[in-house]
Motif scaffolding. Structure first.
Motif, PDB file in Angstrom:
ATOM      1  N   UNK A 130      56.190   6.557 -15.323  1.00 57.72           N
ATOM      2  CA  UNK A 130      57.604   6.185 -15.204  1.00 57.72           C
ATOM      3  C   UNK A 130      58.129   6.411 -13.792  1.00 57.72           C
ATOM      4  N   UNK A 131      57.672   7.466 -13.130  1.00 55.75           N
ATOM      5  CA  UNK A 131      58.123   7.707 -11.759  1.00 55.75           C
ATOM      6  C   UNK A 131      57.543   6.659 -10.812  1.00 55.75           C
ATOM      7  N   UNK A 132      56.318   6.216 -11.057  1.00 57.49           N
ATOM      8  CA  UNK A 132      55.729   5.147 -10.247  1.00 57.49           C
ATOM      9  C   UNK A 132      56.524   3.856 -10.398  1.00 57.49           C
ATOM     10  N   UNK A 133      56.892   3.515 -11.640  1.00 58.28           N
ATOM     11  CA  UNK A 133      57.699   2.316 -11.858  1.00 58.28           C
ATOM     12  C   UNK A 133      59.063   2.436 -11.183  1.00 58.28           C
ATOM     13  N   UNK A 134      59.684   3.600 -11.305  1.00 60.81           N
ATOM     14  CA  UNK A 134      60.994   3.819 -10.682  1.00 60.81           C
ATOM     15  C   UNK A 134      60.917   3.646  -9.176  1.00 60.81           C
ATOM     16  N   UNK A 135      59.966   4.310  -8.536  1.00 61.44           N
ATOM     17  CA  UNK A 135      59.905   4.288  -7.081  1.00 61.44           C
ATOM     18  C   UNK A 135      59.440   2.937  -6.549  1.00 61.44           C
ATOM     19  N   UNK A 136      58.603   2.224  -7.309  1.00 64.37           N
ATOM     20  CA  UNK A 136      58.220   0.875  -6.900  1.00 64.37           C
ATOM     21  C   UNK A 136      59.435  -0.053  -6.932  1.00 64.37           C
ATOM     22  N   UNK A 137      60.215   0.030  -8.017  1.00 61.01           N
ATOM     23  CA  UNK A 137      61.423  -0.787  -8.110  1.00 61.01           C
ATOM     24  C   UNK A 137      62.425  -0.403  -7.025  1.00 61.01           C
ATOM     25  N   UNK A 138      62.563   0.904  -6.775  1.00 64.39           N
ATOM     26  CA  UNK A 138      63.496   1.367  -5.748  1.00 64.39           C
ATOM     27  C   UNK A 138      63.055   0.894  -4.364  1.00 64.39           C
ATOM     28  N   UNK A 139      61.746   0.956  -4.096  1.00 65.31           N
ATOM     29  CA  UNK A 139      61.237   0.485  -2.805  1.00 65.31           C
ATOM     30  C   UNK A 139      61.471  -1.017  -2.646  1.00 65.31           C
ATOM     31  N   UNK A 140      61.293  -1.778  -3.729  1.00 66.05           N
ATOM     32  CA  UNK A 140      61.538  -3.221  -3.664  1.00 66.05           C
ATOM     33  C   UNK A 140      63.014  -3.508  -3.386  1.00 66.05           C
ATOM     34  N   UNK A 141      63.891  -2.744  -4.018  1.00 66.30           N
ATOM     35  CA  UNK A 141      65.328  -2.912  -3.780  1.00 66.30           C
ATOM     36  C   UNK A 141      65.683  -2.569  -2.333  1.00 66.30           C
ATOM     37  N   UNK A 142      65.083  -1.489  -1.818  1.00 61.71           N
ATOM     38  CA  UNK A 142      65.321  -1.099  -0.419  1.00 61.71           C
ATOM     39  C   UNK A 142      64.774  -2.154   0.537  1.00 61.71           C
ATOM     40  N   UNK A 143      63.611  -2.724   0.211  1.00 61.29           N
ATOM     41  CA  UNK A 143      63.034  -3.772   1.047  1.00 61.29           C
ATOM     42  C   UNK A 143      63.948  -4.986   1.104  1.00 61.29           C
ATOM     43  N   UNK A 144      64.510  -5.356  -0.037  1.00 56.46           N
ATOM     44  CA  UNK A 144      65.431  -6.491  -0.075  1.00 56.46           C
ATOM     45  C   UNK A 144      66.653  -6.237   0.808  1.00 56.46           C
ATOM     46  N   UNK A 145      67.195  -5.035   0.745  1.00 53.91           N
ATOM     47  CA  UNK A 145      68.352  -4.695   1.564  1.00 53.91           C
ATOM     48  C   UNK A 145      67.970  -4.657   3.050  1.00 53.91           C
ATOM     49  N   UNK A 146      66.770  -4.190   3.351  1.00 52.62           N
ATOM     50  CA  UNK A 146      66.326  -4.151   4.741  1.00 52.62           C
ATOM     51  C   UNK A 146      66.207  -5.568   5.300  1.00 52.62           C
ATOM     52  N   UNK A 147      65.656  -6.492   4.506  1.00 50.81           N
ATOM     53  CA  UNK A 147      65.497  -7.871   4.953  1.00 50.81           C
ATOM     54  C   UNK A 147      66.858  -8.544   5.125  1.00 50.81           C
ATOM     55  N   UNK A 148      67.768  -8.318   4.179  1.00 49.08           N
ATOM     56  CA  UNK A 148      69.051  -9.008   4.213  1.00 49.08           C
ATOM     57  C   UNK A 148      70.046  -8.405   5.200  1.00 49.08           C
ATOM     58  N   UNK A 149      70.031  -7.077   5.321  1.00 50.08           N
ATOM     59  CA  UNK A 149      71.041  -6.403   6.140  1.00 50.08           C
ATOM     60  C   UNK A 149      70.465  -5.826   7.435  1.00 50.08           C
TER      61      UNK A 149
END
Length: 263
Positions: free
Chosen positions: A195-214
């Protein structure tokens, strides 16, 4: 009274998606709590729970508990010089430290066990049963509680990621799948790194999206933190995510100070 009803209706209409997301997350958590109480720890969960007890006892996840080695399923290396065992479990380093996945989930399990009042046991002579059947429920629940917390946060991040990528409907669809899919439910309560792997993978993907957009400093820093936490949870997932994230390079290099931010 009519004005109050109107305000309530406007509030409900404005925040309907957030309220529905909250209901779905709560339903997903309750489903996992129900499953958590139905089954006992299987062998891998038990190993993680025992590793966590060694943390409470000696500060590190070790390969020995109650004076004997912790064996799981990878007896591939000769144990030269040991008076009793021919092979050692290669899930552990020659120094006896757990290496089969990152330590962050194990420390989370250890913290939960400590909060529930569990402590490490020690060998006694003569041998006696130290915990009766009345303790099985507690010793099953305590190691699993962190996974329930992590999966609740994961469902929230999945909703935000889906919403940011495709709108509210996409976010709710992704959240529904995450909340009720049989495999994610199964992963969502076990005393392991899942569950922590799924959480941090999703969180990293969300952070990556924000890094690309902003492309702000804090977006780069937050992605770095997410990837570091993922590495200390499951190294292979961290490497795979980092490799997949390379596709964003053509966009990233267009940001101001992109090289310093990337460092």
């Amino acid at each position: 009274m009519p004005q109050l009803l109107l305000r309530a209706r406007l509030f409900f209409r404005r925040h309907f998606a957030a309220l529905l997301a909250g209901v779905l997350i709560l339903a997903g958590v309750l489903l996992r709590v129900d499953w958590m109480s139905r089954t006992g720890l299987w062998c891998d969960e038990a190993e993680s729970a025992i590793n966590a007890l060694t943390i409470l006892d000696r500060g590190l996840p070790l390969n020995e508990y109650l004076g004997i080695p912790i064996y799981e399923n990878t007896l591939t290396e000769p144990w030269d010089g040991h008076p009793e065992y021919e092979f050692r479990d290669s899930s552990y380093s020659p120094q006896g430290l757990a290496v089969y996945h990152g330590w962050l989930p194990l420390y989370a399990i250890a913290a939960s066990q400590a909060l529930f009042g569990l402590r490490a046991d020690h060998p006694v002579d003569p041998l006696v049963v130290q915990h009766g059947a009345d303790k099985i429920g507690l010793r099953t629940t305590a190691p699993r509680v962190p996974s329930i917390i992590f999966t609740a946060l994961c469902m929230l991040i999945i909703y935000l990621l889906g919403r940011d990528l495709g709108g509210t409907t996409a976010g709710l669809a992704a959240l529904t799948l995450m909340a009720f899919n049989a495999k994610t439910v199964d992963f969502g309560y076990q005393a392991r790194y899942y569950s922590l792997t799924l959480l941090l993978t999703a969180f990293a993907a969300w952070c990556l999206l924000r890094m690309v957009r902003l492309g702000r400093w804090r977006d780069f820093l937050l992605l770095g933190l997410a990837e570091a936490l993922l590495f200390h949870t499951h190294q292979l997932s961290a490497v795979i995510f980092a490799a997949a994230a390379l596709v964003t390079i053509p966009v990233v290099i267009q940001r101001r100070e992109w090289f310093l931010k990337s460092l």
